[in-house]
Design an enzyme around this catalytic site. Sequence first.
Site, PDB file in Angstrom:
ATOM      1  CG  ASN A 319      29.969  36.513 -33.201  1.00  0.00           C
ATOM      2  OD1 ASN A 319      31.096  36.738 -33.664  1.00  0.00           O
ATOM      3  ND2 ASN A 319      29.671  35.374 -32.589  1.00  0.00           N
ATOM      4  CG  HIS A 321      24.139  37.767 -32.727  1.00  0.00           C
ATOM      5  ND1 HIS A 321      25.127  37.176 -33.465  1.00  0.00           N
ATOM      6  CD2 HIS A 321      23.859  36.884 -31.731  1.00  0.00           C
ATOM      7  CE1 HIS A 321      25.443  35.995 -32.960  1.00  0.00           C
ATOM      8  NE2 HIS A 321      24.685  35.803 -31.900  1.00  0.00           N
ATOM      9  CB  CYS A 356      17.022  40.758 -32.799  1.00  0.00           C
ATOM     10  SG  CYS A 356      17.317  40.550 -31.032  1.00  0.00           S
TER      11      CYS A 356
END
Length: 413
Positions: A319, A321, A356
């Site tokens: 995904n 991240h 993040c």
Amino acid sequence: MVASLAVSAFFPTPSSSSTLLGKASKSIGDGPELLDVQGIVAKPSPSSAAMQVKANAQAAPKINGTKVGLKSETLKFEEEVTYSAPRTFYNQLPDWSMLLAAVTTIFLAAEKQWTLLDWKPRRPDMLADAFGLGKIVEDGLAFRQNFSIRSYEIGADRTASIETLMNHLQETALNHVRIAGLMDDGFGATPEMSKRNLIWVVTKMQVLVEKYPSWGDVVQVDTWVGSSGKNGMRRDWHVIDCKTGETLVRAKSVWVLMNKHTRKLSKMPEEVRAEVGPYFIERTAIIDEDSKKLVKLNDNTAHYVKKGLTPRWGDLDVNQHVNNVKYIGWILESAPTVIMESHELAGMTLEYRRECGRDSVLQSLTSVSSDCAESSDGFAGIECEHLLQLECGDEIVRGRTKWRPKLSQVARN
């Protein structure tokens, strides 16, 4: 006279004509075959043929008074002259050694394939499904998978690292969804979630480690899911030692839905609830939940700060991240070495605030608590508060860790 004729009939003696024929055949010398007195073809002996070849090699012809060497022709002729032993019953048999080697190779290959297909444990601590993807248990409501602790998964203490154990938890969670037939094209997403661009993200996790497995140990991980409020899902794990049956790790987590395009949290659609709801179990692996509030640290309250942490490409999941297991490693980056040398991580509670990406730059903050509770064995443990945040100040993860003295330290004291 009659006697001599009778003897000659059974034992013929060479006549003058036959002697002349033999001399004539020897004088020819233009072929490898000679005729005996009865007209039967006979092969020359090796010695006579060799002498004939040498004679031909020594007699160099002359052309216009100049000797011409025939070394190449002589060597060629020597190479063409081949001799074989007399043909007997034994030397006409096939080469059984080649046939035996071929049969042995085929047998060993078949035995290897059969071993892979029908592997059975040679010792009680070796389980037949240690290399499988796990199986559904408890009437289809839970999932079980075994893991063998590899040499590259242990740390300085010769035991599995906390990151290794967390990876096992994450792997069983994903395999549970896949084996149950609920995984679509996302990272654990169901078909209805994929239609709505939804993915699962973890918001809270609590892990209790009672004992760390060592290299070569085989652990069994059981996992199941349950409801958490109206829009959340709870996932629990229970890890045991396959050889002893003792509990190693207990963990629980809370997951919510997020839109992978807008990166905003979403309510659980009824279609998604209909997919995962039948698998819910009202059972928890951790009864005493850590409900104590996690404090926010800053540069003034933190005792240790580690700056300049950046994710690598391998730290990202599908995904795009950072994988949540990587956060644990970053949190421990600011933990003092003196604690990790004398203590081991006994438990942790994490609250995930935001994600993040690969271009993020983070810093890890740790504060060591002074009011350490005394453990059941009479030795005081250590409690730490943690914060992982971006350099701009946005929070990524808040955490709390509890440490207990290592067995070597307890024995030494």
